[in-house]
Scaffold this motif. Structure first.
Motif, PDB file in Angstrom:
ATOM      1  N   THR A   1      30.186   7.150  44.859  1.00 19.41           N
ATOM      2  CA  THR A   1      30.678   6.724  46.148  1.00 19.41           C
ATOM      3  C   THR A   1      32.033   6.258  46.222  1.00 19.41           C
ATOM      4  O   THR A   1      32.549   5.689  47.027  1.00 19.41           O
ATOM      5  CB  THR A   1      29.964   5.339  46.528  1.00 19.41           C
ATOM      6  OG1 THR A   1      30.228   4.241  45.654  1.00 19.41           O
ATOM      7  CG2 THR A   1      28.230   5.815  46.586  1.00 19.41           C
ATOM      8  N   ALA A   2      32.965   6.481  45.108  1.00 17.06           N
ATOM      9  CA  ALA A   2      34.256   6.098  44.995  1.00 17.06           C
ATOM     10  C   ALA A   2      35.280   6.817  45.906  1.00 17.06           C
ATOM     11  O   ALA A   2      35.117   7.815  46.216  1.00 17.06           O
ATOM     12  CB  ALA A   2      34.872   6.256  43.524  1.00 17.06           C
TER      13      ALA A   2
ATOM     14  N   TRP B   1      38.208  -6.702  37.606  1.00 22.92           N
ATOM     15  CA  TRP B   1      37.201  -6.148  38.330  1.00 22.92           C
ATOM     16  C   TRP B   1      36.121  -5.245  37.709  1.00 22.92           C
ATOM     17  O   TRP B   1      34.932  -5.906  38.269  1.00 22.92           O
ATOM     18  CB  TRP B   1      37.956  -5.067  39.140  1.00 22.92           C
ATOM     19  CG  TRP B   1      37.160  -4.591  40.621  1.00 22.92           C
ATOM     20  CD1 TRP B   1      36.565  -3.442  40.775  1.00 22.92           C
ATOM     21  CD2 TRP B   1      36.761  -5.516  41.574  1.00 22.92           C
ATOM     22  NE1 TRP B   1      35.620  -3.394  41.805  1.00 22.92           N
ATOM     23  CE2 TRP B   1      35.845  -4.693  42.342  1.00 22.92           C
ATOM     24  CE3 TRP B   1      36.819  -6.878  41.989  1.00 22.92           C
ATOM     25  CZ2 TRP B   1      35.380  -5.314  43.544  1.00 22.92           C
ATOM     26  CZ3 TRP B   1      36.396  -7.361  43.112  1.00 22.92           C
ATOM     27  CH2 TRP B   1      35.580  -6.478  44.018  1.00 22.92           C
TER      28      TRP B   1
ATOM     29  N   LEU C   1      31.932  -6.722  38.459  1.00 24.62           N
ATOM     30  CA  LEU C   1      31.032  -5.714  39.001  1.00 24.62           C
ATOM     31  C   LEU C   1      29.758  -5.996  38.119  1.00 24.62           C
ATOM     32  O   LEU C   1      28.728  -6.184  38.507  1.00 24.62           O
ATOM     33  CB  LEU C   1      31.638  -4.349  38.826  1.00 24.62           C
ATOM     34  CG  LEU C   1      32.368  -3.652  39.833  1.00 24.62           C
ATOM     35  CD1 LEU C   1      32.673  -2.201  39.367  1.00 24.62           C
ATOM     36  CD2 LEU C   1      32.019  -3.863  41.000  1.00 24.62           C
TER      37      LEU C   1
ATOM     38  N   THR D   1      33.918  -9.403  48.853  1.00 22.45           N
ATOM     39  CA  THR D   1      34.277  -7.913  48.527  1.00 22.45           C
ATOM     40  C   THR D   1      34.346  -7.217  49.683  1.00 22.45           C
ATOM     41  O   THR D   1      34.147  -7.791  50.947  1.00 22.45           O
ATOM     42  CB  THR D   1      32.930  -7.174  47.756  1.00 22.45           C
ATOM     43  OG1 THR D   1      33.511  -5.964  47.268  1.00 22.45           O
ATOM     44  CG2 THR D   1      31.723  -6.945  48.557  1.00 22.45           C
ATOM     45  N   GLY D   2      34.725  -6.045  49.889  1.00 23.18           N
ATOM     46  CA  GLY D   2      35.147  -5.268  51.143  1.00 23.18           C
ATOM     47  C   GLY D   2      34.225  -4.086  51.331  1.00 23.18           C
ATOM     48  O   GLY D   2      33.398  -3.675  50.170  1.00 23.18           O
TER      49      GLY D   2
ATOM     50  N   SER E   1      33.291  -0.869  53.123  1.00 24.24           N
ATOM     51  CA  SER E   1      33.945   0.350  53.996  1.00 24.24           C
ATOM     52  C   SER E   1      32.960   0.525  55.130  1.00 24.24           C
ATOM     53  O   SER E   1      31.646   0.658  54.833  1.00 24.24           O
ATOM     54  CB  SER E   1      34.194   1.740  53.145  1.00 24.24           C
ATOM     55  OG  SER E   1      34.765   2.457  54.045  1.00 24.24           O
TER      56      SER E   1
ATOM     57  N   PRO F   1      23.542  -6.851  44.852  1.00 28.67           N
ATOM     58  CA  PRO F   1      24.068  -8.138  44.277  1.00 28.67           C
ATOM     59  C   PRO F   1      23.866  -9.103  45.481  1.00 28.67           C
ATOM     60  O   PRO F   1      24.517  -8.897  46.632  1.00 28.67           O
ATOM     61  CB  PRO F   1      25.600  -7.888  43.852  1.00 28.67           C
ATOM     62  CG  PRO F   1      25.562  -6.602  43.022  1.00 28.67           C
ATOM     63  CD  PRO F   1      24.382  -5.903  44.150  1.00 28.67           C
TER      64      PRO F   1
END
Lengths: 527, 316
Positions: A66-67, A413, A417, A431-432, A434, A452
């Motif tokens: 999903t990056a 980071w 994670l 966290t962001g 999208s 999480p």
């Protein structure tokens, strides 16, 4: 000898003085030899667009991750059956048309004719089925399903449970449902396909690790005849090639853009934007990203109590948090919605009354009600993303004011994670998120994902189930608004606001456009 | 001589063994794992677990170590899971920019530092000496990223003489290659020059005060001959040690310069591998670097013999 020594002196002193002078006054002395070109310049141009991108992806196979780093580059080479228009609505791409059966369990796709892969072969229904089987192998959204070849130009998708969101999943840009040749799809490993062959306007040429990925115009590309809209419609490669260079250092991306070495620099640091704005020939592009989220650990610790979460939400001043993180109003909006205002099908401001309350009295009362006894609250954060870190610091100060004891745990980071998967390790982190195509794709809402923070809200689960099968989009929107209202009461996360990311590009790029990352089709280069 | 080299080579084995155990332990003990980095932020814990299984990251740590370590003896440093290629191939793919940068920076630093050191020693106590040493001190205290950014702003952005960042291999043409290397080499070389010039100065001062130099001067030998033939050669042993050390650190420590100028070298490879938790790359690269360091030290020790006949390894 004497002369040499003198010239040594002279050169050294001159160098030092000039370096310091130039270093101090970079902003206004930038060369303005690149005269501004008219905006109505001709489009089809040739040339090579040089892109400076911050991170190298692990693979260009969008099924595997999903990056964003994969998505942004993979969009050049791959296309899917359907995609999103500028309102984030589903439109056909490799499908000529599609039809959903009345029971919403069967979708029939008619394929566009004459579409070729970069290896010269025609795209067939078999390629579609193989690709989609690879893409949807473990997809929770699809459930039990079956792809079938009906004839050379027709494929069907059969679901065991009806779904109204299925088309959104197929068009989603988080994990693009890219179509690739059958043999490549079938031989691919979980970590990605071995060859990158798609049907898009650019083809993959070469990957120099940690340096550059080279793309070239695909001469046999057959564009869609519909008008360009969002990620779909008519797409054309107007340049000969794209060099997708990896430039991890933000100031190097900025300097490269200003000096003309790069035509596009992705993700600029917020504080470097005035430098780009003051440079002739460079344009700043602000694009909506999604929400900045404060995620609570609801499995254990003080925030397993909803009253504690409400106390924090009552206290927070979102303006302070968002301006600490994103510096200027240009880059953030105080919005409580899960979706961008442009996502017309899903946008709602339900739950607004619980957003940005800044009510310390109420917060203190709630804290008392929850029986808070001064337990230490661990805020997990990382300086790898300065905006998350700054948001965490601003929040920490406000929590201290409220009387909550806090501790900032700062990691890199990848460590964060891993730690955020451990309920013992923290109480909250930023966290962001999208923006997604449907509410069901926000992992933090759905208890099944065990994402999480571990949201467990049967009401939200029920509503997500209803949204999934709701035929009427108006009703689906009403259900989404309900989810949002519950979200602002139960607070699995606190959406502190919407934010934008910033890229910069050269005025030489004609017709540059972005939606869910930069797009380089229909973009010319006016050198 | 041969037996000396052989002995030194044998003594490297325990060092490398210790390095490999420590590196392996450290990298596996710090949290974070490649699976979650690879799958992206929105992946579910279940997807991450599945990938971990597939990559063998759920095996007991000693099993992973044995697997990796036994591979090394067959010349297999493992595979990069992120880049999907053998570690050795990844290393060799990144060594070009680093070697070129190290050689250029070292040449620049020698060209600047040794004359400065010699002149400063010769003019000890004068304003020339003080000025040179002040500049050297400045160079020492200037962080390398600042030097790099200032050079980039001046020559890349403002004057537009040279590319701001990036890399072109020598196969693209020497000038093309040098265009990209000049600024990083200067920014790194200038800082190394500061170290070497201070060392050269003090070493030269020691030698210049020795009796044989005085004798030579008294005999009327020309100044230049005294300095460059009699003094510098003898002052060179400590300088050589420093050169060896700085070259070693140039190969391994150019991380900042490589990042700022976006050179795809070893420094970047290691940094990226750490961020991606690409275990095999970190382990393999550090092991190769350790080996290179040991060999470089051996080479420097052998070079002493060339400079100073007293430390030659004569056959008995």
């Amino acid at each position: 000898m004497n002369l040499n020594r003198k010239s040594y002196f002279f050169i050294m002193i001159l160098l030092l003085i000039s370096i310091f002078f130039m270093g101090c006054s970079s902003e206004n002395t930038a060369s303005d030899k690149e005269a501004k070109e008219g905006t109505d310049a001709v489009k089809a141009t040739g040339g090579t667009i040089k892109v400076a991108y911050p991170t190298q992806p692990q693979t260009l196979d969008p099924h595997a991750t999903t990056a964003d780093a994969t998505r942004d580059a993979a969009k050049l080479i791959y296309e899917a059956l359907v995609t999103l228009d500028s309102n984030y609505e589903v439109i056909p791409q490799l499908a000529d048309s599609y039809e959903v059966s009345e029971d919403r369990k069967t979708i029939t796709f008619k394929l566009r004719e004459g579409v070729k892969f970069h290896n010269g072969n025609d795209m067939t229904a078999e390629d579609i089925v193989a690709s989609m089987e690879k893409w949807g192998k473990d997809s929770a959204e699809l459930g039990e399903h079956q792809w079938t070849v009906e004839d050379e130009r027709t494929v069907t998708l059969t679901l065991t449970e009806p779904s109204s969101l299925i088309m959104y999943f197929l068009a989603d840009q988080g994990k693009i449902a890219a179509i690739m040749p059958k043999d490549i799809a079938e031989s691919a490993e979980t970590t990605g396909a071995a060859e990158y062959i798609g049907t898009g306007p650019f083809k993959f040429i070469e990957w120099k690790q940690d340096e550059v990925i080279k793309f070239e115009k695909f001469d046999d590309y057959v564009p869609d005849t519909d008008e360009t809209d969002g990620l779909g419609g008519k797409k054309e490669a107007l340049v000969d090639a794209i060099d997708w260079q990896f430039v991890p250092d933000s100031s190097t991306r900025v300097n490269g853009l200003i000096s003309g070495q790069y035509h596009f620099a992705h993700m600029l640091a917020y504080d470097s934007i005035p430098q780009v704005e003051n440079s002739p020939g460079s344009v700043v592009d602000i694009w909506p990203y999604g929400i900045e989220g404060l995620v609570f650990n609801k499995k254990q610790g003080v925030f397993s109590d909803v009253k504690m979460r409400q106390a924090v939400n009552a206290a927070l001043d979102m303006e302070v948090i968002m301006s600490s993180a994103f510096t200027d109003k240009e880059f953030y909006q105080l919005e409580n919605s899960l979706f961008l205002p442009s996502q017309k099908a899903w946008y709602s401001d339900a739950g607004k009354e619980n957003y940005n309350q800044k009510d310390m009295e109420k917060a203190k009362a709630l804290l008392k009600e929850a029986g808070y006894k001064g337990e230490e609250v661990v805020i997990l954060t990382s300086r790898d993303y300065e905006h998350h870190y700054n948001a965490a610091v601003a929040t920490q100060q406000q929590l201290e004011e409220l009387g909550i004891t806090t501790k900032l745990d700062v990691y890199d980071w990848p460590t964060l994670l891993e730690r955020r998967d451990d309920p013992e390790a923290y109480d909250m982190f930023f966290t962001g998120f999208s923006t997604t195509s449907t509410p069901n794709q926000y992992a933090f809402l759905d208890s099944q994902t065990a994402w999480p923070g571990w949201t467990e809200n049967s009401e939200i689960d029920r509503l997500l189930g209803e949204i999934k099968v709701e035929e009427d989009l108006e009703k689906a929107l009403a259900l989404t608004a309900e989810v949002q209202t519950i979200m602002w009461e139960d607070l699995p996360i606190i959406n502190t606001g919407h934010n934008s990311r910033v890229s910069g590009y050269s005025e030489k790029l004609q017709g540059y456009n972005q939606m869910l990352g930069p797009n380089f089709w229909n973009v010319g280069l006016n050198e | 001589m041969k037996s000396y080299i052989l002995k030194r080579m044998l003594s490297m084995i325990p060092v490398l063994l210790i390095v490999s155990v420590i590196v392996f332990m450290i990298i596996h003990l710090i949290p974070g794992d490649p699976a979650s980095v690879m799958l992206g932020e929105e992946a579910t814990p279940q997807e991450v677990q599945e990938l971990r299984d597939e990559l063998g990251l759920n095996l007991p740590i000693y099993e992973q170590f044995i697997q990796w370590f036994s591979g090394i003896f067959q010349g297999d440093f493992g595979n990069s899971i992120y880049m999907n290629m053998p570690v050795l191939e990844a290393f060799l793919g990144h060594i070009g920019p680093t070697l070129s940068l190290a050689l250029l920076a070292q040449s620049i630093s020698i060209a600047i530092a040794i004359p400065i050191g010699v002149i400063a020693a010769k003019r000890r106590g004068t304003y020339v000496d003080q000025l040179f040493m002040t500049i050297a001190m400045l160079g020492l205290s200037l962080p390398s990223f600042l030097m790099a950014l200032l050079l980039m702003l001046l020559f890349g952005v403002n004057l537009n003489w040279l590319p701001v960042a990036g890399y072109a291999p020598i196969s693209n043409g020497l000038w093309n290659h040098l265009q990209y290397m000049i600024l990083p080499a200067i920014s790194l070389g200038a800082i190394q020059a500061a170290v070497i010039s201070r060392m050269s100065r003090s070493s030269m001062i020691d030698i210049l005060s020795m009796n044989y130099i005085k004798t030579a001067k008294a005999k009327g030998v020309k100044d230049r001959v005294v300095i460059y033939k009699h003094a510098l050669r003898n002052a060179f042993i400590p300088i050589l040690t420093i050169l060896g050390e700085t070259f070693g650190s140039l190969i391994t420590g150019a991380v900042v310069t490589e990042t700022v100028f976006n050179l795809p070298g070893i420094g970047q490879l290691v940094i990226n591998a750490i961020v991606r938790r690409d275990y095999a790359v970190i382990q393999g690269t550090i092991l190769i670097i350790a080996l290179a360091y040991l060999l470089l030290n051996l080479l420097i020790d052998l070079l002493y013999g060339l400079v100073d006949p007293r430390v030659r390894f004569n056959r008995k």
